[in-house]
Each structure stands twice: as C-alpha cells, then as structure tokens.
Design a protein around this motif. Structure first.
Motif, PDB file in Angstrom:
ATOM      1  N   ALA A 139     -92.169  -9.697 -24.052  1.00  0.00           N
ATOM      2  CA  ALA A 139     -91.840  -9.045 -22.821  1.00  0.00           C
ATOM      3  C   ALA A 139     -90.589  -9.410 -22.064  1.00  0.00           C
ATOM      4  N   LEU A 140     -90.431 -10.824 -22.384  1.00  0.00           N
ATOM      5  CA  LEU A 140     -89.182 -11.576 -21.728  1.00  0.00           C
ATOM      6  C   LEU A 140     -87.991 -11.009 -22.455  1.00  0.00           C
ATOM      7  N   TYR A 141     -88.195 -10.719 -23.715  1.00  0.00           N
ATOM      8  CA  TYR A 141     -87.003 -10.288 -24.337  1.00  0.00           C
ATOM      9  C   TYR A 141     -86.584  -8.691 -24.322  1.00  0.00           C
ATOM     10  N   GLY A 142     -87.615  -8.119 -24.126  1.00  0.00           N
ATOM     11  CA  GLY A 142     -87.742  -6.654 -23.648  1.00  0.00           C
ATOM     12  C   GLY A 142     -87.460  -6.360 -22.464  1.00  0.00           C
ATOM     13  N   THR A 143     -87.304  -7.108 -21.277  1.00  0.00           N
ATOM     14  CA  THR A 143     -87.271  -6.600 -19.784  1.00  0.00           C
ATOM     15  C   THR A 143     -85.977  -7.270 -19.483  1.00  0.00           C
ATOM     16  N   GLN A 144     -85.317  -6.190 -18.936  1.00  0.00           N
ATOM     17  CA  GLN A 144     -84.003  -6.433 -18.103  1.00  0.00           C
ATOM     18  C   GLN A 144     -84.112  -7.424 -16.935  1.00  0.00           C
ATOM     19  N   PHE A 145     -83.155  -8.188 -16.930  1.00  0.00           N
ATOM     20  CA  PHE A 145     -83.039  -9.299 -15.850  1.00  0.00           C
ATOM     21  C   PHE A 145     -83.285  -8.698 -14.397  1.00  0.00           C
ATOM     22  N   ASN A 146     -82.734  -7.357 -14.135  1.00  0.00           N
ATOM     23  CA  ASN A 146     -82.779  -6.848 -12.924  1.00  0.00           C
ATOM     24  C   ASN A 146     -83.819  -5.983 -12.773  1.00  0.00           C
ATOM     25  N   ASP A 147     -84.810  -5.899 -13.816  1.00  0.00           N
ATOM     26  CA  ASP A 147     -86.080  -5.175 -13.555  1.00  0.00           C
ATOM     27  C   ASP A 147     -86.792  -6.011 -12.319  1.00  0.00           C
ATOM     28  N   LYS A 148     -87.366  -5.235 -11.694  1.00  0.00           N
ATOM     29  CA  LYS A 148     -88.392  -5.840 -10.437  1.00  0.00           C
ATOM     30  C   LYS A 148     -89.375  -6.644 -10.879  1.00  0.00           C
ATOM     31  N   ASP A 149     -89.850  -6.398 -12.150  1.00  0.00           N
ATOM     32  CA  ASP A 149     -91.122  -7.224 -12.571  1.00  0.00           C
ATOM     33  C   ASP A 149     -90.556  -8.348 -13.474  1.00  0.00           C
ATOM     34  N   PHE A 150     -89.396  -8.944 -13.523  1.00  0.00           N
ATOM     35  CA  PHE A 150     -88.905  -9.827 -14.449  1.00  0.00           C
ATOM     36  C   PHE A 150     -89.198 -11.131 -13.542  1.00  0.00           C
ATOM     37  N   TYR A 151     -88.954 -11.486 -12.414  1.00  0.00           N
ATOM     38  CA  TYR A 151     -89.488 -12.521 -11.571  1.00  0.00           C
ATOM     39  C   TYR A 151     -91.062 -12.738 -11.906  1.00  0.00           C
ATOM     40  N   LYS A 152     -91.678 -11.908 -11.647  1.00  0.00           N
ATOM     41  CA  LYS A 152     -93.307 -12.137 -11.820  1.00  0.00           C
ATOM     42  C   LYS A 152     -93.743 -12.585 -13.107  1.00  0.00           C
ATOM     43  N   LEU A 153     -92.847 -11.881 -14.192  1.00  0.00           N
ATOM     44  CA  LEU A 153     -92.907 -12.416 -15.707  1.00  0.00           C
ATOM     45  C   LEU A 153     -92.478 -13.825 -15.980  1.00  0.00           C
ATOM     46  N   VAL A 154     -91.574 -14.255 -15.208  1.00  0.00           N
ATOM     47  CA  VAL A 154     -91.188 -15.679 -15.337  1.00  0.00           C
ATOM     48  C   VAL A 154     -92.270 -16.438 -14.679  1.00  0.00           C
ATOM     49  N   GLN A 155     -92.839 -16.224 -13.629  1.00  0.00           N
ATOM     50  CA  GLN A 155     -93.885 -16.764 -13.059  1.00  0.00           C
ATOM     51  C   GLN A 155     -95.193 -17.106 -14.115  1.00  0.00           C
ATOM     52  N   LYS A 156     -95.536 -15.813 -14.774  1.00  0.00           N
ATOM     53  CA  LYS A 156     -96.685 -15.654 -15.575  1.00  0.00           C
ATOM     54  C   LYS A 156     -96.513 -16.846 -16.972  1.00  0.00           C
ATOM     55  N   VAL A 157     -95.180 -16.971 -17.279  1.00  0.00           N
ATOM     56  CA  VAL A 157     -95.147 -17.604 -18.606  1.00  0.00           C
ATOM     57  C   VAL A 157     -94.916 -19.103 -18.248  1.00  0.00           C
ATOM     58  N   GLN A 158     -95.029 -19.685 -17.085  1.00  0.00           N
ATOM     59  CA  GLN A 158     -94.904 -21.056 -16.846  1.00  0.00           C
ATOM     60  C   GLN A 158     -96.066 -21.694 -17.579  1.00  0.00           C
ATOM     61  N   GLN A 159     -97.329 -20.942 -17.404  1.00  0.00           N
ATOM     62  CA  GLN A 159     -98.174 -21.569 -18.029  1.00  0.00           C
ATOM     63  C   GLN A 159     -98.470 -21.632 -19.596  1.00  0.00           C
ATOM     64  N   TYR A 160     -97.447 -21.006 -20.223  1.00  0.00           N
ATOM     65  CA  TYR A 160     -97.411 -21.075 -21.631  1.00  0.00           C
ATOM     66  C   TYR A 160     -96.207 -22.068 -21.910  1.00  0.00           C
ATOM     67  N   SER A 161     -95.747 -22.900 -21.157  1.00  0.00           N
ATOM     68  CA  SER A 161     -94.727 -23.620 -21.441  1.00  0.00           C
ATOM     69  C   SER A 161     -95.101 -25.117 -21.781  1.00  0.00           C
TER      70      SER A 161
END
Length: 881
Positions: A806-828
């Motif tokens: 999803a990170l690679y498929g979501t455009q940065f200006n998509d409204k859900d990108f910020y939430k996506l970044v928060q979700k992936v923190q626990q996978y870091s």
C-alpha cells in the motif's frame, strides 16, 4: 532599495507579479499567497509561543520568516519551477544545500529567503535596552536587553530550514555575526523589505508593539536570572533552551500552515483543543472503583493492598503544585495506572494541554499505550478504537535530511496523551535540523512521565537534568520520574553542570519506601557468578533450571549471546517451548511473541525465553525463575520484576512462595559498545556484592532502595561516569575535540577561545546574558555520537506485507497516506548505520519514492530471529504469498 530606485524592467516585473506567492500546491497548481502564508504562520506561532510566555515574539518570527520570498529572485525561481514542473524542496537555503552536497546528492537551485526576515528583526531590536528593578537586590540593572532578544529572533528565523545555526562554531568562528552581514545580492533584504511594506505585511508593527515584545521578553529572562539556585552556566543553557523553544513554535507553525495548504483534507489533523480532563478522570476513577469492589469480595492480598495505597497517594499528589516528582515503586506495583491517575488529576488541576509518556524502548510503548487506550477509548469488534485520546510514536520514519514530503507527514505529538521514546524526547531537545525540534514546544504545559528513568543514557545526564529543570521551572510543566530503581539525579558529581532540581517522592519518605519494597519483595536472588560459564555450560545450566521450574526467562547483555543461546537450546527443545526476543524484531512481532508467551505462562505450559535487556523494563510477564547475566544492580532489579511479578506463586499448601532469580557470568562477553552495562557490571563485582557479604548487611537484600542508592552513588563517582555525563564530543574518527561537551556547547561554551575572550568584557558592557552556543555543532554531534538508527519497515505477517504494498501504491497526497504511515510504525525495525549500509549493499532495502521511508525484502526477515542480514530467512508466517 526604494521603489523609485528600481529599474524600468524591475518595475515591469513588479507590475506583472502583482501577487507574491509562497507555495504551489502540487496536486492542482493552486498558489498560496505569500501574505496569507506569513500572516497564517504568525497566528499559529503566536498561539504556540503563548505557552512559554512569548506570544508577541512568536507572532513576529512567524510574520517575517519567509520575508525573502518577496524578492524577485525567489518569485522568478518558484514560477520557473512551476513552468518546468520541478517544484521540489523549494524551501532549501544555501546552508542546507551545503548539507546536501556533503551527502553526495546533486545540487538543486535555491534562493535564500530566511536571512532577510532575520536581519529585519535584528535591526528592530538590537539597540533597544530596558531597565528593571531587581526584586531581591532592589538595584536597577540592565537585563533582558534588546540585543539578546534581537539575537534570539535572528537565530529562529535564519535557522528555520537548516536547523538552529551556531552563534560561534567549535573552531571559534563567529557564524552568527557573519550571517547578519550577508550581502544584499544574496540576502535580498532591502528589496524584500520594500515589497513586503508595499503589501502591508508590517501594518500593525509600531513602537508600541516593539516595546511590548521587549517587555514580555524581559520579564521572562528576569525570572530566569533571579534564580539563585542555578549557576551561570545553567542560566546560559536555559537562555539557549528558550531560544530553541521559540524556534520550535516557528517550525511547527510554518509546517502546519504549509500542510493545511498542500493537503486541505489533512488540515483537521493539525487542530487541537485542550481535552476535557474530567472525562478522563471519570473513566480512571471508574476503573479504581471496580478494583475496590473486587477487593471486597476477594481474600486479602498484600500486593494489591500496596498497589491501592500507591494509586491513592498518586491521586492525592495530583492535586499539588507543579514541579518534579519521583515515583519509586517496585516492579509490579502498578506504576502505569497509578501515574495515569496522577497525571489526569494534575492536568485538570493546572489546566495543562497534554500528558506525555516517555518510555525507554519501543517494545513496551504499545503495551502501555493499549492499557491507557482500553481505559479512555471505546474498543470496537474489529479491534480498532473510537476516540482521539492516545497517540503512539513507535519510531522515526523520516530521513536525516528531510524532503518536502517528509516535513508534511511529521507527527507533532498533537494529541491529549502521547506515548513516545526517550530517544525521541532527547532528539526534540537536542538534535540537529528541524525534524525533532518541531515537537519541542509540546513539552510545555504538560505532564511528562518518564517510565524506567534508570535507562537514561549516562552521557545525557546533564542535558536531561537541565532540560527538566527548564521545563518544570520555566515552561509550566511537571515531570514524574518513574522506576523501581531510582537514579540519584539530584546529586551528580560535577556541581557547576547542575543536577536535577529537588524532587518530591510521591510514595513518601525513605522509611516508607523501605517498607513498601519489603512488602512487595516477591523473589530471592542468588549470586552464581563465582565461576564464569561458557556456551556449553550455560546451555546445560539453563536446561537444568528449565527442567526444575518449567518457566524460565534468560536475560543477556548482547544480541550475540541471545542468538547463540537460542540456537544452542533449540537443538534439544521443542520449538513451541523456546522463544527469542530482541530489537531485531519489529514491535508487532514482539507483541505477538509476548502474547504467545503470556498465554503459555497462564496455562502453566513449559516456556523458556531468551531475551536481550529489552524485556526487563516494564514488560508485563511473570516467570517462576529468571537467569540474568551479571550487570548493574538496576538491571538485576528490573530483571527480578519479571519473576513472580504479581505474587501469584504458591506452594503445594497454597501459601505464597517466592520466585527465584539467578545471577550468572559468561566467560566471554564483548561490552565495548555497551560501556554503561560494562561499568555497572564492574561496580556490582567490586562494591555491591562484597558489601552484602559483610556481616552487618546480611539481613539486607539487593532490592533494598538504600542499597540501590549506594550503587548509583558509587557508579557516578567513577572516572568513566564523570567523563560521560555532559556528553563528550568526538570526531568521526573517534578522537576527542579535547574537553568539549554538548552540554558545554549548548550553555556557556566556556572552552571556546572566541567565547572566553569575551567573558571578561560581557559584564562591563551590559551584555549579560548573551548567547554563546554552538547550536548546529551540538545538534550534529548529538546525532553522530549517539549513532542514530534508521527505521526500516519489515514484511512481518500478512498485514505487514500488504501495508508495504500500500505504501508503494498510495499517492503521497492521498488523504489516507498519513494514517498509513502511522500504521506501519509498528512494523519498523531500527538499524544502526553500518547495518543499514550493509542492507543497501545487499539490495535488501528500497525507498518508498522520496518519502525517506524504507522497506525490507522478505528474505531478510526471519520468523524466529527477526532481521536477518544473511538473506536466508524463513518466513513461515507469510506462507501463501
């Protein structure tokens, strides 16, 4: 440059460019007017700076921070960028361009647009002075002069893209003075000032505003200078910290205004209003009412009784004055909930903005955050929560040199209750650049709860203590230092550096503490260090222990020992009985493993866990026995807290019995990269264990708070500790810069010849206080010495892999990108630079466009060990893909 002096061509350009623009929205080409950006940023900065008593200063730096964008050079530059579709990193100044070149990246064009505003404010205040009657001496003195304010305002504006610039650098060069004298053809000051004036940017700025700004600043500085408990060196540090706090307000205001324009759909994420703390109080008290009702219908339990006493004391103390508190409670004493009870009461009592939990390891952020979220937010059937109380910051996903995009997705702790790490706290206070400092102002008007404070890196002691002194004395915050092993931070050995200000122990006096620890003593500790053991001997020793107790936790000092023991024991034990935990696994992976471990322990199934020390600070697990590699007493005490944690162990007759803790010593152990653990181990061998063997001390136990105090006092007076506490600065080749320290660079810079030559005269010419700091050098050194890690997103589990896709498929200006970044923190997973470089060489990591977020190839992540640099990992948990 006056308008009448402009050339005909320049006048024509001004006629064509009637509107000056600050930014262009990449998604649709919309233009943000420069006037709107400046006034909008000024409004936000004023609101933020109100928290530290400098609203007018905040408004001014917001108003002029991009004054240089009124230059024709910048307007041409930005419009050319639009024309050629090359609108990237347009806010880079020359200083940051230098940083890009140092990193070997191609240079992009830029126009300095921060120096102009800095020069303007400096000229407004440099020659203004004020007098004040000292309340103590009743003498009329010059303090808080316009010169100091002028310098601080200049630094804030000039630094808002590069990070705080030096006043003087480590070689003695007067950087700040040189920046003030930047030529017109590079600063565009006069041209920008003329154009801004014609656009009514300064319509409200008159003598009254300037006078009020200086008066507000003078009052703040005066309150700092009359503090007789602080040394001159500390006062210099505090003045520098005021500058950094004001700088933080500008950075957040600038970024927030830019986000609101660039991503209107995300603008709501920037809004913040003080929460209804009474709602939180009601939910917390309902929980404790439930505990009380349950206790009435249950047999007496001395541990639960003590937990209730601690929580009641926290409730009462929450009504008291702001300041520094300690909460010294044995492991398993309910610190998280008790501190929350204190915090919500205190936040309401003093009308504070937020509560921030600062935790040593990402491994326990989610555990503690979930505990609080379960109380304050509603959990839905799908496992998600309704409510906006809790924010978790698992890691730092932004690159060292921020791109425009990464500036926008920055998390600025905009929530009522924040869970973050000590690393992030320290980066916000002392790191270079603009990444971490954006959040710094959020540490004002807050309750700061430091969990497991004994894990504070020793080289940050003086930096930390003075930051807390500042935040609690000058920024309307309260700090609570929580641990079972309280370090003695209020009596550090080098007096002029400044220890922690006096703290109030929430639990009570020394006798009450001793009684509490005696009551909650749930283990017996055995010293088996007389004979060092090799790998085979330790494998046999652990196996025998596991056969006897059926649930055993082994805590080692290094990842190498954890890996070797796990592999050695795996040869003879069933796979479902043996577990490995380390920071090579992402937070969610560790969470899942801990869930499996807890389930087995609850069912009484055989469970053997090999872990690094990440498990010993606050992780809620309880084993019948614990084996701990020899380390400092604080580590041993924390390890003991994972044994019989809740006092649940019983003998065959149902009577309470104690868990068993064994201290062992490996025959070979490389602790060169873990000097604090090495020193703690030595002090245990040389002082504490011999002390307890003496006849008069045989009735004492290792967990006695008096013994713990003795350990820290002995620890602090060692040469190594005294040399480390102020953060000694080294070059990249490991050689020292002499006696320079980051604490020195951020205070009076006393070892710098350029500063020393002026010290004698600064009192004569009325220029005390004055800035002397090497801010940028300190920020760079802080990151370099601390060997900063980089976060890599790993493909753990089905969802982890899908999120990466999803990170690679979501455009940065998509409204859900910020939430996506928060979700992936626990996978870091945080990796050190040498490991990051190795993974790059193996083509194991890839960057998500230019966001600074990196992902790991699946063959480099193992279901048992986590990160695997060999690339032969077995991902049993993602079969089917």
């Amino acid at each position: 440059m006056a308008m009448e002096n402009l050339s005909i061509q320049e006048r024509q350009l001004n006629t064509i460019d009637k509107e000056y623009i600050a930014h262009v929205r990449k998604s649709d080409g919309s233009e943000q007017l420069l006037y709107d950006h400046l006034t909008g940023t000024a409004e936000i900065a004023k609101n933020l700076a109100t928290k530290i008593g400098l609203p007018l200063s905040g408004e001014l730096i917001g108003l002029v921070h991009d004054l240089g964008k009124y230059s024709q050079a910048f307007q041409t530059y930005i419009r050319d960028s639009i024309t050629y579709d090359n609108y990237k990193d347009l806010d880079l100044d020359e200083d940051e361009e230098a940083e890009i070149l140092l990193k070997g990246k191609p240079k992009r064009g830029s126009v300095d647009h921060s120096t102009a505003g800095a020069i303007y404010l400096y000229e407004q205040f440099e020659n203004i002075s004020t007098s004040r009657i000292d309340k103590i001496t009743r003498e009329k003195t010059k303090i808080g002069q316009g010169q100091l304010l002028a310098d601080i305002l200049f630094i804030c504006v000039a630094s808002h893209h590069s990070g705080m610039v030096n006043v003087v650098d480590k070689e003695g060069n007067r950087y700040l003075q040189n920046r003030k004298q930047k030529e017109e053809d590079k600063s565009h000051y006069q041209e920008s000032l003329t154009n801004a004036t014609n656009n009514d940017v300064f319509s409200h700025l008159d003598k009254k505003v300037k006078s009020a700004t200086l008066k507000e600043f003078t009052n703040i500085i005066a309150s700092l200078l009359v503090d007789k408990s602080s040394t001159d060196k500390q006062k210099d540090f505090y003045i520098g910290f005021y500058a950094r706090m004001l700088f933080s307000c500008l950075i957040d205001a600038d970024r927030s205004n830019s986000i609101a324009f660039e991503y209107p759909s995300q603008a709501h994420l920037l809004n913040y209003s003080r929460p209804d703390w009474q709602t939180a109080i009601d939910k917390v008290e309902a929980l404790y009412d439930g505990f009380a009702n349950k206790a009435k219908n249950s047999p007496p339990n001395p541990i639960n009784h003590q937990r209730n006493l601690i929580a009641s004391t926290c409730y009462e103390t929450g009504q008291k004055a702001q300041g520094i508190y300690t909460l010294t409670v044995p492991t398993g004493g309910g610190k998280t909930l008790a501190s929350l009870r204190f915090a919500v009461q205190h936040a309401k009592r003093h009308n504070l903005d937020r509560i921030i939990y600062i935790i040593p390891f990402t491994s326990i952020i989610e555990q503690n955050a979930q505990e609080v979220r379960d109380i304050l937010e509603e959990k839905l059937a799908d496992g998600s929560y309704v409510g906006d109380w809790v924010l978790e910051q698992h890691s730092n996903l932004e690159p060292d040199l921020q791109t425009w995009q990464s500036k926008l997705i920055m998390d600025n702790w905009n929530a009522p209750i924040v869970f973050t790490t000590m690393v992030q706290f320290l980066e916000s206070c002392f790191g270079g650049g603009t990444k971490g400092v954006r959040r710094l102002h959020q540490l004002s008007r807050a309750v700061l709860i430091f969990d497991e404070i004994q894990t504070l890196p020793i080289n940050c002691y003086y930096l930390f203590c003075n930051a807390i002194n500042f935040l609690t004395s000058h920024a309307n915050s309260t700090a609570v230092l929580c641990t079972a092993t309280q370090p003695v931070l209020n009596s550090l050995p080098i007096e002029h550096n400044g220890s922690l200000n006096p703290a109030t122990e929430i639990v009570g006096n020394r006798d009450q503490l001793t009684e509490l620890f005696d009551t909650l003593k749930r283990v017996e500790i055995h010293d088996h260090t007389e004979k060092p053991k090799d790998l085979d001997s330790l494998t046999d020793y652990i196996s025998e222990n596991f056969d006897k107790y059926a649930s055993t936790l082994v805590i080692v000092n290094t990842k190498i020992w954890a890996s070797q023991l796990y592999q050695s024991l795996a040869e003879s034990l069933p796979e479902d009985e043996l577990y490995h935990l380390s920071t090579g696994q992402c937070a969610l992976h560790r969470k899942d493993l801990l869930a499996q471990i807890r389930a087995r322990l609850k069912q009484g199934l055989p469970t053997l866990v090999i872990s690094t020390q990440l498990i010993e600070a606050g992780v809620d697990v309880s084993f019948a026995s614990v084996i701990r590699f020899l380390a400092g007493l604080d580590s041993i005490a924390q390890a003991s807290g994972r044994c019989n944690r809740h006092g649940e162990m019983r003998d065959e007759n149902g009577n309470p019995t104690k868990g068993q803790v064994f201290i062992v010593k490996p025959d070979k152990e490389s602790l060169s990269k873990l000097p604090t653990i090495k020193l703690g181990k030595e002090q245990m061998e040389n002082h504490i264990l011999p002390l307890l063997s003496q006849a008069e001390n045989r009735d004492k136990h290792l967990l006695d708070p008096n013994i713990m105090t003795d350990f820290f006092r002995v620890f602090y007076i060692t040469d190594f500790a005294k040399q480390q506490m102020a953060y000694p600065v080294k070059q990249t080749d490991g050689k020292s810069f002499g006696s320079d320290t980051i604490f020195g660079w951020t205070s009076n810079n006393s070892l710098n010849p350029a500063v020393d030559n002026d010290n004698a005269s600064r009192l004569k010419n009325g220029q005390f206080p004055k800035l002397w700091q090497s801010f940028m050098d300190a920020g760079r050194a802080f990151k370099a010495i601390d060997a900063p890690t980089k976060a890599v997103i790993v493909p753990y589990g089905d969802e982890g892999r899908m999120l990466i896709t999803a990170l690679y498929g979501t455009q940065f200006n998509d409204k859900d990108f910020y939430k996506l970044v928060q979700k992936v923190q626990q996978y870091s997973v945080n990796v050190f630079p040498y490991m990051f470089d190795k993974l790059q060489q193996e083509h194991a990591i890839e960057q998500v466009r230019d966001t600074g977020i990196f992902t790991l190839s699946e063959k480099f992540y193992d279901e048992h060990m986590g990160l695997n640099t060999v690339g032969d990992s077995k991902l049993g948990f993602i079969e089917g893909f």
